[in-house]
Each structure stands twice: as structure tokens, then as C-alpha cells.
Design an enzyme around this catalytic site. Structure first.
Site, PDB file in Angstrom:
ATOM      1  N   GLU A  92      -8.944   2.340  12.328  1.00  0.00           N
ATOM      2  CA  GLU A  92      -7.602   2.854  12.660  1.00  0.00           C
ATOM      3  C   GLU A  92      -7.605   3.439  14.065  1.00  0.00           C
ATOM      4  O   GLU A  92      -8.503   4.190  14.434  1.00  0.00           O
ATOM      5  CB  GLU A  92      -7.170   3.947  11.670  1.00  0.00           C
ATOM      6  CG  GLU A  92      -5.865   4.635  12.115  1.00  0.00           C
ATOM      7  CD  GLU A  92      -5.173   5.471  11.033  1.00  0.00           C
ATOM      8  OE1 GLU A  92      -5.342   5.183   9.839  1.00  0.00           O
ATOM      9  OE2 GLU A  92      -4.457   6.412  11.409  1.00  0.00           O
TER      10      GLU A  92
ATOM     11  N   ASP B 295     -11.735   5.481   8.771  1.00  0.00           N
ATOM     12  CA  ASP B 295     -10.654   6.080   9.556  1.00  0.00           C
ATOM     13  C   ASP B 295     -11.259   7.062  10.553  1.00  0.00           C
ATOM     14  O   ASP B 295     -11.309   8.267  10.317  1.00  0.00           O
ATOM     15  CB  ASP B 295      -9.640   6.775   8.640  1.00  0.00           C
ATOM     16  CG  ASP B 295      -8.497   7.409   9.439  1.00  0.00           C
ATOM     17  OD1 ASP B 295      -8.531   7.329  10.686  1.00  0.00           O
ATOM     18  OD2 ASP B 295      -7.587   7.985   8.819  1.00  0.00           O
TER      19      ASP B 295
ATOM     20  N   ASN C 153       0.211  -0.589   2.963  1.00  0.00           N
ATOM     21  CA  ASN C 153      -0.312   0.484   2.093  1.00  0.00           C
ATOM     22  C   ASN C 153       0.794   1.277   1.410  1.00  0.00           C
ATOM     23  O   ASN C 153       1.681   1.830   2.077  1.00  0.00           O
ATOM     24  CB  ASN C 153      -1.118   1.473   2.942  1.00  0.00           C
ATOM     25  CG  ASN C 153      -2.516   0.993   3.227  1.00  0.00           C
ATOM     26  OD1 ASN C 153      -2.774  -0.207   3.238  1.00  0.00           O
ATOM     27  ND2 ASN C 153      -3.415   1.926   3.452  1.00  0.00           N
ATOM     28  N   ILE C 154       0.697   1.356   0.094  1.00  0.00           N
ATOM     29  CA  ILE C 154       1.725   2.063  -0.682  1.00  0.00           C
ATOM     30  C   ILE C 154       1.068   2.963  -1.736  1.00  0.00           C
ATOM     31  O   ILE C 154       0.256   2.500  -2.536  1.00  0.00           O
ATOM     32  CB  ILE C 154       2.658   1.051  -1.379  1.00  0.00           C
ATOM     33  CG1 ILE C 154       3.415   0.243  -0.310  1.00  0.00           C
ATOM     34  CG2 ILE C 154       3.643   1.762  -2.327  1.00  0.00           C
ATOM     35  CD1 ILE C 154       4.245  -0.900  -0.843  1.00  0.00           C
TER      36      ILE C 154
ATOM     37  N   THR D  14       2.857   6.639  -2.320  1.00  0.00           N
ATOM     38  CA  THR D  14       3.925   7.570  -2.708  1.00  0.00           C
ATOM     39  C   THR D  14       4.955   6.953  -3.663  1.00  0.00           C
ATOM     40  O   THR D  14       5.391   7.611  -4.613  1.00  0.00           O
ATOM     41  CB  THR D  14       4.615   8.092  -1.431  1.00  0.00           C
ATOM     42  OG1 THR D  14       3.621   8.785  -0.667  1.00  0.00           O
ATOM     43  CG2 THR D  14       5.767   9.009  -1.734  1.00  0.00           C
TER      44      THR D  14
ATOM     45  N   GLY E 143       1.367   4.290   5.294  1.00  0.00           N
ATOM     46  CA  GLY E 143       2.597   5.065   5.119  1.00  0.00           C
ATOM     47  C   GLY E 143       3.806   4.184   4.877  1.00  0.00           C
ATOM     48  O   GLY E 143       4.889   4.436   5.398  1.00  0.00           O
TER      49      GLY E 143
ATOM     50  N   ASP F 158      -9.994   3.579   0.775  1.00  0.00           N
ATOM     51  CA  ASP F 158      -8.910   3.982   1.675  1.00  0.00           C
ATOM     52  C   ASP F 158      -9.340   5.234   2.451  1.00  0.00           C
ATOM     53  O   ASP F 158      -9.922   6.162   1.871  1.00  0.00           O
ATOM     54  CB  ASP F 158      -7.665   4.282   0.817  1.00  0.00           C
ATOM     55  CG  ASP F 158      -6.408   4.476   1.640  1.00  0.00           C
ATOM     56  OD1 ASP F 158      -6.310   3.898   2.739  1.00  0.00           O
ATOM     57  OD2 ASP F 158      -5.500   5.201   1.166  1.00  0.00           O
ATOM     58  N   HIS F 159      -9.062   5.256   3.739  1.00  0.00           N
ATOM     59  CA  HIS F 159      -9.345   6.426   4.595  1.00  0.00           C
ATOM     60  C   HIS F 159     -10.737   7.030   4.421  1.00  0.00           C
ATOM     61  O   HIS F 159     -10.867   8.238   4.172  1.00  0.00           O
ATOM     62  CB  HIS F 159      -8.285   7.518   4.388  1.00  0.00           C
ATOM     63  CG  HIS F 159      -6.937   7.119   4.893  1.00  0.00           C
ATOM     64  ND1 HIS F 159      -6.619   7.098   6.233  1.00  0.00           N
ATOM     65  CD2 HIS F 159      -5.827   6.699   4.237  1.00  0.00           C
ATOM     66  CE1 HIS F 159      -5.375   6.692   6.382  1.00  0.00           C
ATOM     67  NE2 HIS F 159      -4.866   6.421   5.192  1.00  0.00           N
TER      68      HIS F 159
ATOM     69  N   HIS G  65       2.321   9.382   6.257  1.00  0.00           N
ATOM     70  CA  HIS G  65       1.968   9.424   4.835  1.00  0.00           C
ATOM     71  C   HIS G  65       2.891  10.367   4.057  1.00  0.00           C
ATOM     72  O   HIS G  65       3.446  11.296   4.630  1.00  0.00           O
ATOM     73  CB  HIS G  65       0.530   9.917   4.660  1.00  0.00           C
ATOM     74  CG  HIS G  65      -0.496   8.906   5.067  1.00  0.00           C
ATOM     75  ND1 HIS G  65      -1.449   9.134   6.022  1.00  0.00           N
ATOM     76  CD2 HIS G  65      -0.713   7.651   4.623  1.00  0.00           C
ATOM     77  CE1 HIS G  65      -2.211   8.078   6.154  1.00  0.00           C
ATOM     78  NE2 HIS G  65      -1.789   7.148   5.324  1.00  0.00           N
TER      79      HIS G  65
HETATM   80  P1  13P Z   1       2.565   6.255   1.519  1.00  0.00           P
HETATM   81  O1  13P Z   1       2.350   7.746   1.426  1.00  0.00           O
HETATM   82  O2  13P Z   1       3.739   5.923   2.364  1.00  0.00           O
HETATM   83  O3  13P Z   1       2.637   5.610   0.189  1.00  0.00           O
HETATM   84  O4  13P Z   1       1.291   5.640   2.274  1.00  0.00           O
HETATM   85  C1  13P Z   1       0.100   5.373   1.585  1.00  0.00           C
HETATM   86  C2  13P Z   1      -1.028   5.037   2.511  1.00  0.00           C
HETATM   87  O5  13P Z   1      -0.873   4.748   3.688  1.00  0.00           O
HETATM   88  C3  13P Z   1      -2.376   5.034   1.902  1.00  0.00           C
HETATM   89  O6  13P Z   1      -3.379   4.813   2.857  1.00  0.00           O
HETATM   90  O1  G3H Z   2      -3.328   7.813   2.593  1.00  0.00           O
HETATM   91  C1  G3H Z   2      -3.405   8.573   1.640  1.00  0.00           C
HETATM   92  C2  G3H Z   2      -3.094   8.105   0.277  1.00  0.00           C
HETATM   93  O2  G3H Z   2      -1.750   8.343  -0.032  1.00  0.00           O
HETATM   94  C3  G3H Z   2      -4.043   8.722  -0.710  1.00  0.00           C
HETATM   95  O3  G3H Z   2      -3.728  10.034  -0.974  1.00  0.00           O
HETATM   96  O4  G3H Z   2      -5.823  11.364  -0.699  1.00  0.00           O
HETATM   97  O5  G3H Z   2      -3.929  12.160  -2.163  1.00  0.00           O
HETATM   98  O6  G3H Z   2      -5.355  10.241  -2.865  1.00  0.00           O
HETATM   99  P1  G3H Z   2      -4.773  11.012  -1.717  1.00  0.00           P
HETATM  100 ZN    ZN Z   3      -3.033   5.634   4.767  1.00  0.00          ZN
END
Ligand code: 13P
Ligand code: G3H
Ligand code: ZN
Length: 345
Positions: free
Chosen positions: A142, A105, A266-267, A269, A224, A83-84, A189
């Protein structure tokens, strides 16, 4: 089933008209919760790790935990996704480790904060695609910038500050050859997305529709996407926490997005909130307990319930058995024959 490419999961989701949940993980409890829910609902899943997660769990712990999930549950197709990724090197190291999918990203510079130019983004993303595709590995890019900052990653501001431009999305897909594209449509996010309960048109769903119509086989990704469950917010605060009042993206809005072409959701939080709330509650209600397994279990159960509800709402439940793993070698062959190139309209 071995780990599969994310491209295969998203192609299947496009065929079936559903969305695949992509959950962030850092530890075993999160992985067990996501998998427990996937097994009960028979859903394919994307398990993703941020740079922060890879560093927290020292890469190999995380890799082997996700591998263990696929060994224990061969009936569930799993894509292991970075991720990212903030640079070519981050994506390359994930691929070397065994990830089947990476996100470059490039909407932000390597510091993960400063918006990058379109040309810089195209350049670095294309480089990642050139490295990943001959190995059968999927690439998500992205464009547009999400709001909010999570663990130092993000440009800040409101989610509607930099909504993705459809012409740029088309040019980006053509010039980079990405498999999936994260677009900015008003989400951000973290937990603090909206200060008021969101109403009908909080997201630029029309943008999803326009972009999907023009690059139909470049799968759209909604970052997000946490809904910030109010019940967990209350539990956190009732048991000693101090989170401000805040609202997330209603699940019905995500479902609208899926109807219009979103394939990866993407989830992070929501699971963070559920586990924090469950642990707080457990510790307050069981003051003599000092066995961490008891509160980890409470956290796992809470996260699992959220995952189940999301798989069901996104239409992924019951879809796992329809997917037969295509090896990364086969995927590499398809890329070489240009079978998976973006179709631009
Ligand atoms: P949330 O912070 O809404 O869960 O988004 C997570 C996310 O986009 C991870 O890449
Ligand atoms: O997009 C970000 C995700 O919520 C991951 O967050 O970098 O704190 O692990 P993190
Ligand atoms: Zn993200």
C-alpha cells in the site's frame, strides 16, 4: 478446488475486465454468507482476515473455517488473504498458517497509526515479497494513506489527505515486486466516510487510470469500499441503535474504478452493518426467541444479499468456472522465471 493465490484471481480479473470482492471475515456466519452468494452467482472470491480477526478467532478456527468453505464448494476459487499486515512477522505467520496471499501495509508504521516513510515501506514490503514469492504466495502493498481509523488501525483524517502519487506507485512496484497495490484515492475505512451524499467525482478515478496505465500488471486495490447502505443504517437506528448520519462509496463509483483498473475491492463495514441491523430487528420483533441460530441466520441472509449484489455489480458473477487452480508451487516457478514481474511503462 484448493485455495488459490490471489495473484491468479487478479490476473484472471484483469483478463476479464472485472473486479473481485474481498470481504473481511471473523466468524462462520460471515464465511457462509460470502460463500452462499459466491455459489449462487458463480463468483471467485477473496476471503480476508485482519489481525483483529485472527486474534478474535484464534487463527486456526478461522483458517479451518475458510478451508471448509473450499472443501464444501470446490467449484469456487477462493484466495485466503491477510488484510493489513503491520509487519514482516505478521505476514510470515499468515503464510505459515496457510494463507495464499498477504497484505504488507507498510504505509503505516508497525503501530498501524503513524505514517511510515516511503523508504521504510519499500524495505519491509520487499522483505515480505522475498519471503512470499518463493512459496507462491501473493503480496499486496500500500502507498498513500487511507483516511479513517478502524479498530485502532488507520491514520485518521479525510480520505483525500494523502492521495497516491503515480511516480511513487511506479517506483514502489519496481523496487518491491508486489503483485497488487492498494492506492489511496479518497476512500477511508469504517462507516464514517462522507458527511453528505457523495456526488459524481468523490474519488480520484483519474489517479486510478494514470497509475494503471503505468503499472498495468500490478493489480490495483480499493480499500474502504463499503457503500454504507442507507436502508441498514435506518434499520439499525429504528431498532435501538444509534449511528450518526453517514454515507459510503456508491457502487457506481466502484464500478468506474473497476473500468479504470481496480481489480480487488475491500468490503467490511457493509457486512457489519447488515448483520447488526438484521440481529437488532430480529430480536426486537421476536422477543421470546433465545435461539441464537435464528438471529445468526437473519444476519447471514442479510450479508449474503449484499455480497450477491456486489459480485454482480463488479462483473465477477459467472466467472468462477473460467478459473482452473494453479498450485502455489507453480506460482513459485513463475516468480522464479520472472514471468510475473511488474511491467513498468
Ligand atoms: P470498509 O470499512 O469500507 O468496509 O473497508 C474495508 C477495508 O478496506 C478492509 O481492508
Ligand atoms: O481495514 C480494516 C478492516 O475493516 C478490518 O477491521 O481490524 O476491525 O478487523 P478490523
Ligand atoms: Zn483496508
Amino acid at each position: 478446488m484448493p485455495l488459490v493465490s490471489m495473484r491468479q484471481l487478479l490476473d484472471e480479473a484483469a483478463k476479464g475486465g472485472y473486479g473481485v470482492g474481498a470481504f473481511n471475515v471473523n466468524d462462520m456466519e460471515q464465511i457462509q454468507a460470502i460463500m452462499g452468494a459466491a455459489v449462487e452467482t458463480k463468483s471467485p472470491v477473496i476471503i480476508q482476515a485482519s489481525r483483529g480477526a485472527r486474534s478474535f478467532a484464534q487463527d486456526r478456527y478461522l483458517f479451518h473455517l475458510i478451508l471448509a468453505a473450499s472443501e464444501l464448494h470446490p467449484e469456487i476459487p477462493i484466495a485466503m488473504h491477510q488484510d493489513h499486515g503491520n509487519s514482516f512477522e505478521t505476514c510470515k505467520s499468515a503464510i505459515e498458517l496457510g494463507f495464499t496471499s498477504v497484505m504488507m501495509d507498510g504505509s503505516l508504521k508497525e503501530d498501524g497509526k503513524t505514517p511510515a516513510s516511503f523508504e521504510e515501506n519499500v524495505e519491509v514490503t520487499r522483505r515480505v515479497v522475498e519471503y512470499a514469492h518463493p512459496r507462491g504466495v501473493t503480496v499486496e502493498g500500500e502507498i498513500g494513506v487511507l483516511g479513517g481509523v478502524e479498530d485502532g488501525h488507520g491514520a485518521g483524517g479525510s480520505g483525500l489527505d494523502h492521495v497516491t502519487d503515480p511516480d511513487q506507485a511506479v517506483e514502489f512496484a519496481e523496487r518491491t515486486g508486489v503483485d497488487a497495490l492498494a492506492i489511496a484515492i479518497g476512500t477511508s475505512h469504517g462507516a464514517y466516510k462522507f458527511t453528505r451524499p457523495p456526488t459524481g467525482d468523490i474519488l480520484a478515478i483519474q489517479r486510478v487510470k494514470e497509475i494503471h496505465a503505468r503499472i498495468p500488471n500490478t493489480h490495483l486495490v480499493m480499500h474502504g469500499s463499503s457503500s454504507v447502505p442507507q436502508e441498514w443504517l435506518q434499520i439499525i437506528n429504528n431498532y435501538g441503535g444509534d449511528m450518526g448520519q453517514t454515507y459510503g462509496v456508491p457502487v457506481e463509483e466502484i464500478v468506474e474504478g473497476i473500468k479504470n483498473g481496480v481489480r480487488k475491492v475491500n468490503i467490511d463495514t457493509d457486512l457489519r452493518m447488515a448483520s447488526t441491523g438484521a440481529i437488532r430487528k430480529h430480536l426486537v420483533e421476536n422477543t421470546s426467541n433465545f435461539d441464537p441460530r435464528k438471529y445468526y441466520k437473519a444476519a447471514e441472509d442479510a450479508m449474503k444479499e449484499i455480497c450477491k449484489a456486489r459480485y454482480e455489480a463488479f462483473g465477477a458473477a459467472g466467472m468462477a468456472s473460467k478459473i482452473k487452480a494453479t498450485s502455489l508451487e507453480k506460482m513459485a516457478g513463475k516468480y522464479a522465471k520472472h514471468e510475473l514481474d511488474p511491467k513498468v511503462k
